[in-house]
Design a protein around this motif. Structure first.
Motif, PDB file in Angstrom:
ATOM      1  N   UNK A 223      14.430 -13.806  16.758  1.00 44.93           N
ATOM      2  CA  UNK A 223      14.711 -14.316  15.420  1.00 44.93           C
ATOM      3  C   UNK A 223      13.416 -14.527  14.634  1.00 44.93           C
ATOM      4  N   UNK A 224      12.636 -15.548  14.994  1.00 42.79           N
ATOM      5  CA  UNK A 224      11.490 -15.940  14.173  1.00 42.79           C
ATOM      6  C   UNK A 224      10.322 -14.961  14.240  1.00 42.79           C
ATOM      7  N   UNK A 225       9.913 -14.563  15.440  1.00 44.15           N
ATOM      8  CA  UNK A 225       8.790 -13.634  15.577  1.00 44.15           C
ATOM      9  C   UNK A 225       9.140 -12.281  14.980  1.00 44.15           C
ATOM     10  N   UNK A 226      10.313 -11.771  15.301  1.00 43.19           N
ATOM     11  CA  UNK A 226      10.744 -10.476  14.747  1.00 43.19           C
ATOM     12  C   UNK A 226      10.780 -10.508  13.226  1.00 43.19           C
ATOM     13  N   UNK A 227      11.328 -11.568  12.654  1.00 46.46           N
ATOM     14  CA  UNK A 227      11.402 -11.695  11.197  1.00 46.46           C
ATOM     15  C   UNK A 227      10.013 -11.681  10.568  1.00 46.46           C
ATOM     16  N   UNK A 228       9.085 -12.401  11.161  1.00 41.88           N
ATOM     17  CA  UNK A 228       7.727 -12.481  10.621  1.00 41.88           C
ATOM     18  C   UNK A 228       7.008 -11.141  10.715  1.00 41.88           C
ATOM     19  N   UNK A 229       7.242 -10.411  11.799  1.00 46.90           N
ATOM     20  CA  UNK A 229       6.623  -9.089  11.943  1.00 46.90           C
ATOM     21  C   UNK A 229       7.137  -8.112  10.888  1.00 46.90           C
ATOM     22  N   UNK A 230       8.437  -8.154  10.610  1.00 48.30           N
ATOM     23  CA  UNK A 230       8.995  -7.276   9.580  1.00 48.30           C
ATOM     24  C   UNK A 230       8.428  -7.640   8.207  1.00 48.30           C
ATOM     25  N   UNK A 231       8.313  -8.936   7.940  1.00 47.61           N
ATOM     26  CA  UNK A 231       7.723  -9.379   6.675  1.00 47.61           C
ATOM     27  C   UNK A 231       6.321  -8.800   6.502  1.00 47.61           C
ATOM     28  N   UNK A 232       5.483  -8.964   7.498  1.00 48.60           N
ATOM     29  CA  UNK A 232       4.096  -8.528   7.379  1.00 48.60           C
ATOM     30  C   UNK A 232       3.969  -7.013   7.352  1.00 48.60           C
ATOM     31  N   UNK A 233       4.854  -6.319   8.045  1.00 47.97           N
ATOM     32  CA  UNK A 233       4.844  -4.855   7.976  1.00 47.97           C
ATOM     33  C   UNK A 233       5.148  -4.393   6.554  1.00 47.97           C
ATOM     34  N   UNK A 234       6.114  -5.040   5.921  1.00 49.95           N
ATOM     35  CA  UNK A 234       6.443  -4.708   4.528  1.00 49.95           C
ATOM     36  C   UNK A 234       5.296  -5.074   3.600  1.00 49.95           C
ATOM     37  N   UNK A 235       4.699  -6.241   3.800  1.00 52.11           N
ATOM     38  CA  UNK A 235       3.595  -6.684   2.933  1.00 52.11           C
ATOM     39  C   UNK A 235       2.384  -5.765   3.037  1.00 52.11           C
ATOM     40  N   UNK A 236       2.176  -5.154   4.196  1.00 52.00           N
ATOM     41  CA  UNK A 236       1.045  -4.236   4.339  1.00 52.00           C
ATOM     42  C   UNK A 236       1.154  -3.045   3.392  1.00 52.00           C
ATOM     43  N   UNK A 237       2.374  -2.668   3.043  1.00 55.86           N
ATOM     44  CA  UNK A 237       2.546  -1.585   2.073  1.00 55.86           C
ATOM     45  C   UNK A 237       2.000  -2.015   0.710  1.00 55.86           C
ATOM     46  N   UNK A 238       2.205  -3.281   0.369  1.00 55.69           N
ATOM     47  CA  UNK A 238       1.715  -3.805  -0.911  1.00 55.69           C
ATOM     48  C   UNK A 238       0.209  -4.031  -0.917  1.00 55.69           C
ATOM     49  N   UNK A 239      -0.352  -4.351   0.235  1.00 55.71           N
ATOM     50  CA  UNK A 239      -1.770  -4.721   0.308  1.00 55.71           C
ATOM     51  C   UNK A 239      -2.625  -3.587   0.856  1.00 55.71           C
ATOM     52  N   UNK A 240      -2.566  -3.350   2.147  1.00 52.11           N
ATOM     53  CA  UNK A 240      -3.438  -2.362   2.792  1.00 52.11           C
ATOM     54  C   UNK A 240      -3.249  -0.960   2.222  1.00 52.11           C
ATOM     55  N   UNK A 241      -2.006  -0.568   1.978  1.00 51.20           N
ATOM     56  CA  UNK A 241      -1.745   0.786   1.476  1.00 51.20           C
ATOM     57  C   UNK A 241      -2.109   0.942   0.007  1.00 51.20           C
ATOM     58  N   UNK A 242      -2.504  -0.130  -0.638  1.00 51.47           N
ATOM     59  CA  UNK A 242      -3.007  -0.047  -2.016  1.00 51.47           C
ATOM     60  C   UNK A 242      -4.526  -0.180  -2.070  1.00 51.47           C
ATOM     61  N   UNK A 243      -5.156  -0.325  -0.876  1.00 50.60           N
ATOM     62  CA  UNK A 243      -6.589  -0.598  -0.875  1.00 50.60           C
ATOM     63  C   UNK A 243      -7.395   0.330   0.025  1.00 50.60           C
ATOM     64  N   UNK A 244      -6.817   0.759   1.156  1.00 48.01           N
ATOM     65  CA  UNK A 244      -7.589   1.523   2.131  1.00 48.01           C
ATOM     66  C   UNK A 244      -6.873   2.824   2.491  1.00 48.01           C
ATOM     67  N   UNK A 245      -7.614   3.918   2.465  1.00 50.00           N
ATOM     68  CA  UNK A 245      -7.072   5.224   2.796  1.00 50.00           C
ATOM     69  C   UNK A 245      -7.505   6.260   1.768  1.00 50.00           C
ATOM     70  N   UNK A 246      -7.043   7.478   1.948  1.00 49.59           N
ATOM     71  CA  UNK A 246      -7.442   8.547   1.024  1.00 49.59           C
ATOM     72  C   UNK A 246      -6.369   8.775  -0.044  1.00 49.59           C
ATOM     73  N   UNK A 247      -6.756   9.525  -1.071  1.00 49.19           N
ATOM     74  CA  UNK A 247      -5.854   9.787  -2.194  1.00 49.19           C
ATOM     75  C   UNK A 247      -5.810  11.304  -2.461  1.00 49.19           C
ATOM     76  N   UNK A 248      -5.124  12.031  -1.607  1.00 52.63           N
ATOM     77  CA  UNK A 248      -5.117  13.492  -1.737  1.00 52.63           C
ATOM     78  C   UNK A 248      -4.271  14.010  -2.897  1.00 52.63           C
ATOM     79  N   UNK A 249      -3.390  13.187  -3.434  1.00 56.77           N
ATOM     80  CA  UNK A 249      -2.469  13.657  -4.466  1.00 56.77           C
ATOM     81  C   UNK A 249      -2.858  13.193  -5.868  1.00 56.77           C
ATOM     82  N   UNK A 250      -3.364  11.975  -5.986  1.00 52.90           N
ATOM     83  CA  UNK A 250      -3.690  11.457  -7.313  1.00 52.90           C
ATOM     84  C   UNK A 250      -4.779  10.393  -7.208  1.00 52.90           C
TER      85      UNK A 250
END
Length: 332
Positions: A223-250
């Motif tokens: 319940x609690x640990x699983x829920x928190x992991x899903x939250x942070x996995x989703x938040x990484x799309x908003x944070x890490x995926x907007x800051x680190x990595x390459x931009x081959x398309x645009x």
């Protein structure tokens, strides 16, 4: 105007303005309330700070309990992670936010239930804010504006009141498709009850009832640990995926291709591609590669539960790479 530009312009125009919508209540209390008067956009919502702190402390304690959990409980936790993640990725994101494919009623019901298990605001709320995020990405109207730093984009946006621009722009979006979806509106009406049932009671009670796991472990791990992991996995799309990595398309936008986020968020880390072609159901040109959500949607189509997957042609992708890419493109 090129073919790519024509399709992109057509997609953007589908979010045309309509008369302002009435205020929508958030599950987390971070909206402006007119009866209380205007508030500075950086004002902290201490209730959210306390709840998020308690949640993450509980998750850390749940992590300590993992070695004491049975194998069945750990497998069940993983299943709950996948179900709740699909409620966000295949449901709130690709189906309801971007309308990138069509789902039958049974599939929409499943995704609605899975979304309640994820507990990240109801589908209507999530899709509305996500459309604002795409339309006004990296501006004050972006709910989790990454320009304000990793912490704000990851979790900080939930700990302060929404910027007035977010609310204003959200009220002007075209949302009739969401209002017309009975599954979306039913879930919205009974959201709090559905969250108590699907996010906490079902993940906790199944291990306890079926194979004798202690309620203590069943609450803190699936319940609690699983829920928190899903939250942070989703938040990484908003944070890490907007800051680190390459931009081959645009290179003119911030979102990046981030393989760690792709793995943790079951396919949502191909973010430069996704923001370049937001209507593509796969959020990537590579099909099912590191993309469990795309595999799930493809399987639902095979079963006849989904159809009309929107896809970007290889020619359009290559044209965009040549026009705005940074030269870091690698096929496959």
């Amino acid at each position: 105007m090129t073919e790519a530009e024509s399709v992109e312009q057509k997609h953007k125009s589908s979010n045309g303005n309509v008369p302002p919508e009435s205020s929508v209540e958030d599950v987390f209390d971070h909206t402006y309330k007119e009866k209380e008067g205007p508030k500075p956009h950086r004002s902290i919502v201490w209730k959210n700070v306390i709840l998020m702190t308690i949640l993450h402390i509980g998750a850390l304690y749940g992590l300590l309990l993992v070695p004491t959990a049975s194998t069945s409980t750990l497998l069940w936790s993983f299943v709950c992670f996948l179900i709740s993640a699909l409620g966000i990725t295949a449901g709130a994101h690709r189906l309801w936010s971007h309308r990138s494919y069509k789902a039958s009623l049974p599939l929409r019901i499943f995704l609605g239930v899975a979304n309640s298990m994820a507990f990240q605001n109801d589908i209507f709320e999530w899709a509305r804010d996500h459309r604002v995020h795409h339309k006004y990405s990296e501006t004050e109207a972006d709910p989790h504006n990454a320009v304000r730093g990793f912490f704000f984009a990851h979790i900080g946006w939930l700990l302060v009141r929404k910027h007035p621009d977010v609310i204003e722009k959200g009220r002007k979006l075209e949302l009739t498709d969401l209002k017309a979806d009975k599954v979306v509106m039913f879930q919205r009406k009974y959201y709090k009850l559905s969250v108590l049932l699907m996010c906490f009671f079902v993940p906790m009670s199944i291990p306890w009832y079926l194979w004798g796991e202690t309620l203590w472990v069943a609450f803190y791990v699936p319940a609690l640990l699983r829920y928190t992991l899903v939250l942070n996995a989703t938040w990484l799309v908003n944070s890490a995926a907007h800051m680190w990595g390459n931009r081959p398309y645009d290179t003119t936008i911030n979102p990046r291709e981030n393989r760690f986020v792709t793995f943790s968020a079951i396919g949502e880390g191909y973010h430069n591609y996704h923001h370049t072609f937001p209507y593509d159901y796969a959020t990537s040109e590579f099909g099912c590669k590191l993309n469990l959500t795309t595999c799930f949607i493809d399987f639902m189509c095979f079963l006849g539960l989904a159809k009309d997957r929107k896809r970007v042609s290889k020619e359009m992708v290559q044209a965009r790479i040549q026009r705005t890419g940074e030269g870091s493109y690698r096929s496959g």
